[in-house]
Design a protein around this motif. Structure first.
Motif, PDB file in Angstrom:
ATOM      1  N   ARG A   1      -5.123   5.409  27.759  1.00  0.00           N
ATOM      2  CA  ARG A   1      -5.515   4.062  27.314  1.00  0.00           C
ATOM      3  C   ARG A   1      -5.663   3.132  28.522  1.00  0.00           C
ATOM      4  O   ARG A   1      -6.659   2.405  28.633  1.00  0.00           O
ATOM      5  CB  ARG A   1      -4.492   3.498  26.339  1.00  0.00           C
ATOM      6  CG  ARG A   1      -4.793   2.033  25.967  1.00  0.00           C
ATOM      7  CD  ARG A   1      -3.866   1.517  24.911  1.00  0.00           C
ATOM      8  NE  ARG A   1      -4.245   2.253  23.713  1.00  0.00           N
ATOM      9  CZ  ARG A   1      -3.412   2.806  22.838  1.00  0.00           C
ATOM     10  NH1 ARG A   1      -2.152   2.672  22.957  1.00  0.00           N
ATOM     11  NH2 ARG A   1      -3.829   3.486  21.810  1.00  0.00           N
TER      12      ARG A   1
ATOM     13  N   MET B   1       6.509   6.247  29.943  1.00  0.00           N
ATOM     14  CA  MET B   1       5.198   6.811  29.721  1.00  0.00           C
ATOM     15  C   MET B   1       5.022   8.006  30.653  1.00  0.00           C
ATOM     16  O   MET B   1       5.231   7.909  31.853  1.00  0.00           O
ATOM     17  CB  MET B   1       4.129   5.743  29.982  1.00  0.00           C
ATOM     18  CG  MET B   1       2.731   6.269  30.056  1.00  0.00           C
ATOM     19  SD  MET B   1       1.421   5.035  30.246  1.00  0.00           S
ATOM     20  CE  MET B   1       1.999   4.006  31.553  1.00  0.00           C
TER      21      MET B   1
ATOM     22  N   PRO C   1      -0.805   6.858  26.323  1.00  0.00           N
ATOM     23  CA  PRO C   1      -0.836   5.514  26.915  1.00  0.00           C
ATOM     24  C   PRO C   1      -1.468   5.479  28.313  1.00  0.00           C
ATOM     25  O   PRO C   1      -2.140   4.508  28.665  1.00  0.00           O
ATOM     26  CB  PRO C   1       0.639   5.111  26.959  1.00  0.00           C
ATOM     27  CG  PRO C   1       1.255   5.866  25.826  1.00  0.00           C
ATOM     28  CD  PRO C   1       0.544   7.199  25.843  1.00  0.00           C
TER      29      PRO C   1
END
Length: 115
Positions: free
Chosen positions: A33, A1, A30
């Motif tokens: 998130r 990521m 991500p």
């Protein structure tokens, strides 16, 4: 990521602001998130996603915003988008996100990118 600069700060009114910088795309979404989930889990009055320093956003970022919104709703936390630049606002508007989210401080229509 991939990492994306996200600075979280607690506001005196009990809200949390996530100030996002740079590009939010499939590689960095991500991280956004995770930041949204952490903020919501702190049970603030609301979570404000500050988009003023976001230069680009793709459909994966929109998906993160939608899932974050649903997560926040489920936790009883309001989620607001703030200060999107003209290009980001155009994406939010054309995707129908401005119908879902409260968007504060949208850009002046005269600065909107056409195309």
């Amino acid at each position: 990521m991939a990492e994306i600069p996200i600075r979280a700060r607690r506001e005196p009114d009990g809200g949390t602001v996530l100030a996002v910088r740079g590009e939010v795309d499939v590689a960095t979404a991500p991280a956004l998130r995770e930041a949204i989930v952490r903020a919501v889990d702190g049970r603030p009055a609301r979570v404000v996603i500050d988009l003023a320093a976001v230069s680009f956003m793709d459909s994966s970022a929109l998906g993160v915003l939608i899932s974050g919104y649903k997560y926040a709703q489920g936790a009883g936390v309001a989620m607001v988008l703030a200060s999107p630049g003209p290009g980001v606002y155009r994406l939010l508007r054309t995707s129908g996100m401005v119908e879902i989210f409260e968007v504060v401080d949208p850009p002046d229509p005269s600065t909107e990118i056409r195309g």
